[in-house]
Design an enzyme around this catalytic site. Structure first.
Site, PDB file in Angstrom:
ATOM      1  N   LYS A   1       3.023 -76.240  67.388  1.00 25.01           N
ATOM      2  CA  LYS A   1       2.744 -77.593  67.879  1.00 25.01           C
ATOM      3  C   LYS A   1       1.369 -77.593  68.516  1.00 25.01           C
ATOM      4  O   LYS A   1       1.187 -77.106  69.621  1.00 25.01           O
ATOM      5  CB  LYS A   1       3.817 -78.029  68.869  1.00 25.01           C
ATOM      6  CG  LYS A   1       5.143 -78.239  68.160  1.00 25.01           C
ATOM      7  CD  LYS A   1       6.334 -78.017  69.071  1.00 25.01           C
ATOM      8  CE  LYS A   1       7.568 -77.753  68.218  1.00 25.01           C
ATOM      9  NZ  LYS A   1       8.213 -76.479  68.473  1.00 25.01           N
TER      10      LYS A   1
ATOM     11  N   THR B   1      26.373 -65.191  62.081  1.00 23.79           N
ATOM     12  CA  THR B   1      24.969 -65.602  61.969  1.00 23.79           C
ATOM     13  C   THR B   1      24.122 -64.537  62.665  1.00 23.79           C
ATOM     14  O   THR B   1      24.642 -63.744  63.447  1.00 23.79           O
ATOM     15  CB  THR B   1      24.741 -66.947  62.675  1.00 23.79           C
ATOM     16  OG1 THR B   1      25.108 -66.782  64.046  1.00 23.79           O
ATOM     17  CG2 THR B   1      25.589 -68.032  62.057  1.00 23.79           C
TER      18      THR B   1
ATOM     19  N   TRP C   1       1.916 -81.057  64.122  1.00 25.41           N
ATOM     20  CA  TRP C   1       2.658 -79.858  63.733  1.00 25.41           C
ATOM     21  C   TRP C   1       1.902 -79.113  62.642  1.00 25.41           C
ATOM     22  O   TRP C   1       1.435 -79.716  61.685  1.00 25.41           O
ATOM     23  CB  TRP C   1       4.041 -80.234  63.185  1.00 25.41           C
ATOM     24  CG  TRP C   1       4.982 -80.706  64.245  1.00 25.41           C
ATOM     25  CD1 TRP C   1       4.728 -80.767  65.589  1.00 25.41           C
ATOM     26  CD2 TRP C   1       6.317 -81.174  64.057  1.00 25.41           C
ATOM     27  NE1 TRP C   1       5.833 -81.248  66.234  1.00 25.41           N
ATOM     28  CE2 TRP C   1       6.818 -81.502  65.332  1.00 25.41           C
ATOM     29  CE3 TRP C   1       7.140 -81.337  62.947  1.00 25.41           C
ATOM     30  CZ2 TRP C   1       8.109 -81.996  65.520  1.00 25.41           C
ATOM     31  CZ3 TRP C   1       8.415 -81.822  63.135  1.00 25.41           C
ATOM     32  CH2 TRP C   1       8.902 -82.151  64.413  1.00 25.41           C
TER      33      TRP C   1
ATOM     34  N   GLU D   1      25.920 -70.529  57.397  1.00 23.18           N
ATOM     35  CA  GLU D   1      26.791 -71.675  57.682  1.00 23.18           C
ATOM     36  C   GLU D   1      27.068 -72.536  56.457  1.00 23.18           C
ATOM     37  O   GLU D   1      27.955 -73.391  56.482  1.00 23.18           O
ATOM     38  CB  GLU D   1      26.132 -72.561  58.754  1.00 23.18           C
ATOM     39  CG  GLU D   1      26.107 -71.989  60.151  1.00 23.18           C
ATOM     40  CD  GLU D   1      24.872 -71.128  60.423  1.00 23.18           C
ATOM     41  OE1 GLU D   1      24.311 -70.556  59.464  1.00 23.18           O
ATOM     42  OE2 GLU D   1      24.486 -71.022  61.595  1.00 23.18           O
TER      43      GLU D   1
HETATM   44  P1  ADP Z   1      19.156 -65.478  59.498  1.00 15.84           P
HETATM   45  O1  ADP Z   1      17.967 -65.635  58.637  1.00 15.84           O
HETATM   46  O2  ADP Z   1      18.983 -66.182  60.806  1.00 15.84           O
HETATM   47  O3  ADP Z   1      19.632 -64.087  59.544  1.00 15.84           O
HETATM   48  P2  ADP Z   1      20.671 -66.768  57.446  1.00 15.84           P
HETATM   49  O4  ADP Z   1      20.614 -65.632  56.526  1.00 15.84           O
HETATM   50  O5  ADP Z   1      21.876 -67.603  57.535  1.00 15.84           O
HETATM   51  O6  ADP Z   1      20.374 -66.282  58.893  1.00 15.84           O
HETATM   52  O7  ADP Z   1      19.393 -67.619  57.121  1.00 15.84           O
HETATM   53  C1  ADP Z   1      19.311 -69.001  57.146  1.00 15.84           C
HETATM   54  C2  ADP Z   1      17.891 -69.414  57.357  1.00 15.84           C
HETATM   55  O8  ADP Z   1      17.016 -68.799  56.413  1.00 15.84           O
HETATM   56  C3  ADP Z   1      17.682 -70.876  57.155  1.00 15.84           C
HETATM   57  O9  ADP Z   1      18.068 -71.609  58.299  1.00 15.84           O
HETATM   58  C4  ADP Z   1      16.186 -70.957  56.891  1.00 15.84           C
HETATM   59  O10 ADP Z   1      15.439 -70.925  58.095  1.00 15.84           O
HETATM   60  C5  ADP Z   1      15.916 -69.679  56.139  1.00 15.84           C
HETATM   61  N1  ADP Z   1      15.856 -69.953  54.700  1.00 15.84           N
HETATM   62  C6  ADP Z   1      16.810 -69.781  53.785  1.00 15.84           C
HETATM   63  N2  ADP Z   1      16.394 -70.110  52.553  1.00 15.84           N
HETATM   64  C7  ADP Z   1      15.115 -70.528  52.682  1.00 15.84           C
HETATM   65  C8  ADP Z   1      14.118 -71.027  51.774  1.00 15.84           C
HETATM   66  N3  ADP Z   1      14.334 -71.123  50.460  1.00 15.84           N
HETATM   67  N4  ADP Z   1      12.921 -71.384  52.298  1.00 15.84           N
HETATM   68  C9  ADP Z   1      12.661 -71.285  53.618  1.00 15.84           C
HETATM   69  N5  ADP Z   1      13.555 -70.819  54.513  1.00 15.84           N
HETATM   70  C10 ADP Z   1      14.766 -70.440  54.062  1.00 15.84           C
END
Ligand code: ADP
Length: 540
Positions: A442, A182, A447, A332
């Site tokens: 917030k 991650t 929110w 994940e």
């Molecule tokens: P990171 O972005 O932390 O590098 P990931 O690639 O696993 O890790 O990204 C997951 C995160 O990306 C999600 O928890 C969410 O916050 C964001 N995300 C993914 N798809 C979408 C979407 N369609 N709309 C908004 N946020 C998204």
């Protein structure tokens, strides 16, 4: 009674053999560092991948051991996707955009035994080589130059290997095949390990017509890096279906992608919103300055996710004959967990409603349970308004992190993954991501969704990019600050931007207190807006 079905484990090896035996004539195109294109048939791909597995086995790779990759998107990376698991190993994709110290830490944490690295990335490898000693460093001669002394030559290993005589070691369907870390925006990065079973189930679900809708006649251009959540799992599907692949290699500039789209027009593509934002701006500029330079592949679909997809972006692409299909997920979740698609119950909706829905994260895919938990621990009503944390569960959702004790902040006691995303869900099960928990503003007990403000700002004709962050406020606790980058030669003042937001049905108290003009929004290692950097730049 017992089921009478055969007990055959789900296996990536089956997909690999299927590609070689049934789709041997299919094509894999890779763009090389010098921008020329190299083609392989799936028959060659099958033989080379089995040769890689045989080579890794003869180097002594044992079941469950990790082989890291530090590679761009190309055929050899795809060989690693299947060749490492075929040898019983676990492919661990390293993110080449991270700081070298972080890459080294991650490789050490995963205890990677071998590394496969593009020759053009050796300078990067040398910057973290001290932090983790790989037993073998196998160099893929991507540029065509001879492999330097002291490293294994990928092509030589394949040439020397006995692909025909290689026998797949037996495995259980729950054995790991791949591993991703991650991003670690909060705390240290953590490893997620996928299995044969989780990967195959995810692949089959993704291929359904309402989601990726992958067909044998598709031409697939994966722009999402192959180190980002397994390129969203799409390469597994491409091999399963023998679909023509067009890999962009290291050339991800919008002009380069548009050039490649002329040479090998895709029907399906995938990438984070910032990629498409850059691409549509370059394309629309070209219409004014050099009409006819590029054509948008008509009818192309593109999977977009990883961050919120602004409605204005979906509309802009649709005007040029390309449909953006939004999905939500995370490393994940393999990653596909929800997709926005037209449900039957929606009937013949207006164009506006269709775009509004397309700009949502969408509906949970099969095998994934989704619930929205309000602050008090109750399930949020499906009213499309009540926000809560989105929690998920399913056979391709991680239940723990690699060698990290399961903790309450990541998993609920009743076995759901806590995503850290805040969302609403409506009566048709459409999820709308309003924010990451840490990005939510917030203000005086209410929110404010930074995502909603950003998307509305990006619909303003002068705005190229916008990111909204919270700044501390004595009276309200937090207030929104909007960072805005304008399109070349354009601008708008704070009053005009606020008037635009009021037109987009924001209430006065939700409007940003301040606007800061920036050149561009900083990007994370996976190309998303990096608000942390903006928070550092504008602490108050
Ligand atoms: P990171 O972005 O932390 O590098 P990931 O690639 O696993 O890790 O990204 C997951 C995160 O990306 C999600 O928890 C969410 O916050 C964001 N995300 C993914 N798809 C979408 C979407 N369609 N709309 C908004 N946020 C998204």
């Amino acid at each position: 009674m017992r089921s009478t079905m055969m007990d055959v484990p789900l296996s990536l090896n089956h997909l690999l053999d299927r590609a070689g035996h049934i789709f041997g004539g299919g094509t894999i195109v890779s763009r090389l560092p010098d921008k020329t294109l190299r083609r392989h048939s799936y028959a060659e791909y099958h033989r080379r991948t089995r040769a890689l597995a045989a080579a890794l086995a003869s180097l002594g790779l044992k079941k469950g051991e990790r082989v890291a990759t530090l590679c761009w998107n190309h055929h050899a990376h795809l060989e690693a996707y299947f060749g490492i698991p075929a040898a019983g190993g676990v492919m661990h994709t390293l993110n080449l955009r991270l700081a070298p110290a972080e890459i080294g830490w991650i490789a050490a944490d995963a205890k990677d035994r071998f590394l496969i690295v593009d020759d053009i990335l050796l300078p990067l490898y040398r910057q973290f080589a001290e932090l983790h000693r790989f037993e073998r460093v196998i160099v893929f001669p991507f540029s065509g130059a001879p492999v330097p002394e002291g490293f294994d030559d990928y092509e030589q290993l394949l040439a020397d290997a006995d692909a025909d005589g290689f026998v797949y070691p037996p495995h259980d369907e729950n054995d790991p095949v791949a591993m991703c870390y991650t991003s670690g925006t909060t705390g240290r990065p953590k490893g997620v390990a996928y299995s044969h079973r989780s990967t195959i189930l995810h692949t089959l679900v993704g291929c359904l017509a309402d989601f990726w809708g992958l067909k044998g006649t598709d031409v697939l251009m994966p722009v999402t890096p192959m180190f980002h959540a397994n390129c969203w799992g799409v390469p597994y599907a491409a091999v399963m279906m023998g679909v023509k692949l067009v890999f962009p290699g290291p050339h991800l500039h919008p002009d380069d992608l548009l050039d490649l789209m002329q040479q090998e027009p895709p029907t399906l593509s995938l990438g984070v919103p910032t990629i498409w934002l850059g691409l549509i701006q370059a394309y629309e500029r070209s219409l004014a300055e050099q009409p006819g330079r590029w054509k948008m592949p008509q009818g192309m679909r593109s999977l977009v996710g990883g961050a919120a997809v602004p409605e204005s972006l979906i509309r802009a692409f649709d005007r040029h004959g390309v449909w953006l299909l939004q999905g939500w997920g995370m490393t994940e979740t393999s990653p596909l967990a929800t997709v926005s698609y037209p449900r039957a119950e929606l009937g013949a909706v207006s164009a506006d409603e269709r775009y509004r829905r397309a700009a949502m994260a969408g509906v949970p895919v099969p095998l994934v349970d989704v619930r929205i938990r309000a602050d008090d621990g109750s399930d949020a009503p499906l009213d499309g308004k009540t926000m809560g944390e989105i929690q998920v569960r399913g056979p391709f959702i991680t239940g723990s992190y690699h060698e990290v004790p399961v903790s309450d902040d990541k998993f609920t006691r009743d076995g759901w993954l806590r995503t850290g995303d805040v969302a609403t869900m409506d009566e048709l099960a459409f999820v709308r991501i309003t924010d990451r928990t840490k990005d939510l503003i917030k203000s005086g007990g209410e929110w404010i969704s930074s995502v909603d403000l950003e998307n509305a700002l990006m619909a303003h004709p002068a705005v190229a990019e916008a990111a909204v962050i919270a700044i501390p406020d004595e009276k309200w606790s937090e207030r929104p600050l909007a960072c805005v980058a304008f399109k070349p030669g354009q601008a708008a003042d704070a009053a005009a931007l606020s008037a635009h937001l009021l037109e987009h049905s924001f209430a006065k108290w939700q409007l940003p207190d301040r606007y800061e003009i920036i050149d561009a929004v900083p990007r994370t290692s996976t190309g998303k807006f990096w608000k942390l950097k903006l928070r550092e730049r504008f602490p108050k």
